[in-house]
Design a protein around this motif. Structure first.
Motif, short mmCIF file in Angstrom:
data_model
loop_
_atom_site.label_atom_id
_atom_site.label_comp_id
_atom_site.label_asym_id
_atom_site.label_seq_id
_atom_site.Cartn_x
_atom_site.Cartn_y
_atom_site.Cartn_z
N THR A 1 74.40 62.13 139.67
CA THR A 1 72.83 61.76 140.45
C THR A 1 72.94 62.18 141.69
OG1 THR A 1 72.64 60.04 139.30
CG2 THR A 1 70.70 60.53 140.77
N MET B 1 80.89 53.38 134.03
CA MET B 1 79.82 53.72 133.60
C MET B 1 78.35 54.29 134.53
SD MET B 1 79.15 55.49 130.48
CE MET B 1 77.88 57.33 130.28
N MET B 2 78.32 53.15 134.97
CA MET B 2 76.71 53.16 135.82
C MET B 2 77.65 53.92 137.46
SD MET B 2 73.94 51.99 135.47
CE MET B 2 73.09 52.57 136.84
N ARG C 1 79.26 55.95 136.87
CA ARG C 1 79.54 57.67 136.87
C ARG C 1 78.35 58.78 136.31
NH1 ARG C 1 83.38 60.25 131.93
NH2 ARG C 1 81.77 62.35 132.30
N ARG C 2 77.26 57.59 136.48
CA ARG C 2 75.96 58.16 136.49
C ARG C 2 75.62 58.42 137.69
NH1 ARG C 2 71.93 56.00 131.86
NH2 ARG C 2 73.00 56.71 129.90
#
Lengths: 546, 409
Positions: B9, B1-2, B4-5
């Protein structure tokens, strides 16, 4: 630690109401003790035991006064008044309590029946208005610490709490952060009771409710949720209370603490609730169905929910004529935009879109940029930074010195920097105008948001031109459109659009036209006044005579 | 998740950086070009003259005559040659190392020689294609050497090309020439129904230069220039080549038909006293081109309506005002007709260029017939029957009715 401590305390209290004092002193030395932890300790009928317990709990401090007195003459009944020096009104204590108890008490009334004695004390002897009795030791402790006087009597297993709070407080004065030309001159003070009375004086309604709670494990700060029953949505009130009750912090020194605990979007740079020093502003909000949160110890009262347009209105808009109100409202909207984008717009246009500038202006800007050492972006950043430094210096310094700062700032920044060829005069104009535009914002908290957001926009402008500025604005827009304040969309009455509410947003409608309350807030009781109140000259046939 | 974020960005940042306009340039690095001149150079090359503004001199004054200050020219011309326009522009940097910025260009001057011989299609293509150039600068024909034309400083407007721009803008006051900007010119040029035209400028002697420079002021900081820029009539184009020229009166004839006369004066003889004349000022004018096709015969009626007021009159005026004005109106209408006829004669007879847009009017009214006419328009136009109907009215006689008469003893 706390849990263990509580368990130990419980053990203490379970021994037939016998209190082992040694344990409390030991506890106090090792951990932070809250009155909540002595919840289960009840007042014993033995006076000395109670006093020992309180002495241990409150500590052997100079300001904790335990005054032992004897009631009646035969038999003497030992009793004690416990209070904290400086928090109580000494005149009342002396004249209405001590005198009553020690001199005027009728001897025959002090029978041996403790219940009888208690009734007598409560109903006859104590000539003080605000009394209550309790047998909860924690309540007693909180009361004493808040400034009440507690009377304990030998043989009576509860205590009388006498509210004669009277500490030194600041007089009601004009709020310094929100100055109006026309409008009430009074502002909130640091005392909750005074603030409540200020609101009550403007709002003489039985519907006005104050729901109190204590927040802060150590400071035990009184917080009051204020709303108009029947107008504010019960869900909203419940939500506010729940969010407040969630807070477990050791201390609350200002309502700003609360704000960060209860706001909807903790990462948003935008303020999601009002704070104000003005009672009239709070009352106006309450009348719209908002909920105020008053905190003891600060003149700043919070008000929820808040939408972005209400940050840009000032109470004065509604006191002055509506034409002026509308004009000023738009001046503020425009300055709001200017304070956010003017520097970035200037950077974008002069470094990317020179074709957009009228030729003569372009010539002028270009000539003044001739020979400057920094790029426009850096120049703007430097100037903005200087401006922020000056502003901060002006705020922090004592008022007398603050003026010197502004003179130095104006001379150094305005004149010398231009003459030395470090910045262009146009940049000075831009930065100064941006600064002045940001001062028109009636809400200080939204103003700081603009100050803060200006910088990323300037970077975007310096890197990507107007494309970047638009990108930034769209991003801000997306963010603002999605956040809510206590369930109320932040762009409320613009999006979702409520035509009838635009009378407060696009214009300041005349009072006789504002028949309804805001849609989202005052749903339960929408009608504010009877329609058709527009004044008109008396009709000829009604004038009579001629 | 991190991860991917972070990735998203990163993508957004890359999107903005890689697609963004990295053409950041500081204003002080730009040479603001206010006007360009284009002429042909030997060997089939093109010579370009770029007039760059000296912003410091403009804003902070050009010396002003104070002791110790040096005179700075408010503009600089740079000349370069090249095989194409862009080539020539690039070659400009060999002369002056500055990035030229064309978005504030006011005028494009094309030499008459180039316009007549080579045609200006290459130039209009460049002007239209280049994103930095706009379509609103004036496209003007320059007579004589453009280098000297573009180096005639005005006395109040110091920059020659700005002066030319001002000339074109106040055209409405005199209506004695018909300028077009690049966009309008291109539109007329690519239309099959009409031909483009534009104003002509040239250098002429400065009449206000006194014969004996007696005082220091003139010979001091900014000497009175010997020559000055003047506008002289209108160039007539056939497709992209200049084919002819209209003088001031004929230019107004053109503007009458196109309904673009907004201001100006009409001089006409007073009926009965032919040696004396009256002058009226134009308030407003309308024109309507009405084509008709009868039995395959094309004819055009030009309706012109003019409102004027009397501004000057020589001699006396008839005491019977209404009748007098009627007679003046008739004479005024005749004068306007004469102007238009002169233009028509030149356009039809000499140049065979439909600068009036008669073809366009026919196209609009008879679209079916125009399809056949279009191919042979060049043959039809010279012999086209054009009727001019002028309707004028003198609305008032300004502040006085009759001229003041010297009292007779």
């Amino acid at each position: 630690m706390i849990f263990r401590g509580m368990k130990r305390l419980k053990n203490i209290s379970e021994k037939d109401g016998k209190i082992n004092n040694g344990n409390i002193s030991e506890l106090l030395n090792n951990e932070i003790l809250t009155p909540e932890q002595v919840k289960d300790v009840r007042v014993s009928s033995a006076l000395e035991e109670n006093l020992c317990f309180l002495q241990d709990l409150l500590g052997h401090n100079k300001d904790v006064i335990i005054r032992r007195i004897l009631l009646g003459t035969s038999p003497h009944i030992a009793s004690a008044l416990i209070y904290i020096e400086g928090l109580v009104d000494k005149a009342i204590l002396n004249n209405n309590i001590m005198k009553s108890l020690m001199i005027e008490i009728h001897e025959e009334s002090c029978g041996s029946d403790p219940r009888h004695l208690r009734e007598y004390l409560l109903k006859t002897a104590l000539t003080v208005s605000n009394l209550k009795n309790t047998h909860q030791m924690n309540e007693i402790a909180i009361s004493i610490l808040s400034g009440d006087v507690v009377l304990m009597v030998e043989g009576v297993d509860d205590a009388v709490i006498i509210n004669i709070r009277g500490h030194k407080e600041k007089a009601i004065s004009e709020p310094e952060s929100e100055v109006l030309v026309r409008g009430p001159r009074e502002g909130f003070t640091e005392t909750l009771e005074t603030n409540i009375s200020l609101v009550r004086r403007k709002l003489k309604s039985p519907n006005l409710s104050f729901d109190d709670m204590l927040i802060g494990k150590i400071t035990l700060t009184e917080v009051s949720v204020v709303y108009l029953k029947g107008l504010a949505s019960p869900d909203l009130v419940e939500e506010v209370k729940q969010r407040l009750q969630r807070i477990e912090i050791d201390g609350i020194l200002e309502s700003g603490y609360l704000e960060e605990f209860i706001e909807d979007n903790p990462y948003s740079p935008f303020p999601q609730m009002h704070h104000t020093e003005r009672p009239d502003r709070i009352v106006a909000g309450l009348l719209e169905g908002r909920v105020a949160i008053m905190t003891d110890g600060t003149p700043f009262v919070l008000m929820v929910p808040a939408e972005i347009t209400s940050f840009l209105t000032s109470p004065e808009d509604y006191y002055e004529r509506y034409y002026l109100g509308t004009l000023i409202l738009w001046v503020r909207y425009i300055s709001f935009g200017i304070s956010l984008v003017l520097p970035s717009f200037y950077i974008a246009i002069t470094t990317f879109h020179q074709e957009m500038i009228p030729t003569r202006l372009l010539i002028s800007i270009a000539s003044y940029r001739q020979g400057l050492p920094f790029s426009t972006l850096l120049e703007a950043l430097l100037m903005e930074l200087t401006f922020e430094v000056l502003r901060e210096a002006g705020t922090r310094l004592p008022r007398a010195v603050g003026q010197a700062v502004s003179i130095v700032g104006a001379l150094v920044i305005g004149q010398a920097a231009v003459q030395a060829g470090i910045v262009s005069p146009l940049m000075v104009i831009i930065v100064a105008f941006t600064g002045i535009a940001s001062f028109t914002n009636p809400s200080y908290n939204l103003g700081i948001t603009m100050r803060f957001l200006r910088f990323p926009l300037m970077f975007l402008a310096g890197m990507l031109g107007l494309f970047g500025v638009m990108f930034g604005i769209v991003m801000i827009h997306i963010h603002v459109a999605q956040i809510r304040s206590f369930g109320l969309p932040y762009l409320s009455s613009l999006s979702p659009l409520h035509w009838s509410d635009l009378k407060d947003v696009l214009v300041r409608g005349p009072w006789w036209s504002m028949d309804t309350r805001p849609r989202e807030l005052g749903e339960r009781n929408r009608r504010r006044q009877v329609p058709g109140l527009k004044p008109s000259p008396p009709r000829a046939d009604k004038v009579g005579g001629n | 998740m991190m991860i991917r974020r972070i990735f998203v960005t990163f993508l957004i940042i890359m999107l903005t950086i890689s697609s963004g306009c990295w053409d950041r340039r500081e204003l002080d690095d730009l040479g603001i070009v206010n006007g360009i001149g284009i002429e042909s150079a030997p060997g089939g090359k093109i010579r370009i003259i770029a007039q760059t503004l000296n912003t410091t001199a403009i804003v902070r004054g050009t010396g002003g005559g104070g002791a110790g200050t040096t005179f700075q020219k408010a503009y600089r011309n740079t000349v370069a040659e090249g095989n194409s326009l862009q080539d020539a522009i690039d070659n400009l940097t060999k002369v002056t190392p500055i990035e030229r910025f064309f978005s504030h260009n006011n005028v494009v001057i094309v030499s008459e020689e180039l316009a007549r011989k080579r045609g200006i299609r290459d130039i209009t293509d460049f002007l239209e294609r280049n994103p930095e150039l706009r379509l609103d600068p004036w496209l003007i024909i320059g007579r004589g050497s453009l280098v000297s034309l573009m180096d005639q400083p005005g006395r109040i407007t110091l920059i020659p090309t700005q002066r030319i721009n001002s000339y074109m803008k106040i055209n409405k006051i005199s209506a004695s020439f018909a300028p077009l900007n690049v966009g309008q010119f291109i539109r007329l040029m690519q239309s099959p129904c009409c031909q483009p035209y534009t104003a002509v400028i040239e250098t002429g002697p400065n009449e206000s230069l006194s014969a004996e420079p007696g005082h220091d002021l003139a010979s001091g900081v900014v000497p009175e220039p010997v020559n000055q820029i003047m506008v002289n009539g209108t160039a007539v184009f056939k497709e992209d080549k200049m084919v002819g020229w209209l003088n001031a009166a004929e230019s107004r004839g053109l503007l009458w038909v196109r309904g673009e006369v907004k201001q100006g004066n009409i001089n006409f003889p007073i009926p009965g006293e032919e040696e004396k004349s009256a002058e009226t000022s134009i308030l407003k004018s309308w024109s309507k081109i009405e084509p008709s096709i009868k039995d395959g015969q094309v004819s055009i009626t030009v309706h012109i309506k003019v409102n004027t007021y009397l501004i000057e009159i020589q001699g006396n005026i008839d005491p019977e005002m209404t009748a007098a004005l009627k007679r003046l109106e008739a004479s005024q209408e005749a004068a306007i007709s004469r102007e238009i006829e002169a233009t028509l004669k030149k356009a039809q007879g000499e140049y065979n260029a439909d600068i009036f847009g008669f073809g366009e009017a026919i196209h609009r009214s008879y679209p079916a017939e125009w399809k056949q006419l279009e191919a042979q328009w060049d043959e039809v136009f010279p012999g086209l029957q054009v009727q001019i109907k002028v309707e004028s009215s003198i609305r008032h006689t300004s502040l006085i009715e009759k001229p003041a008469e010297p009292a007779e003893e």
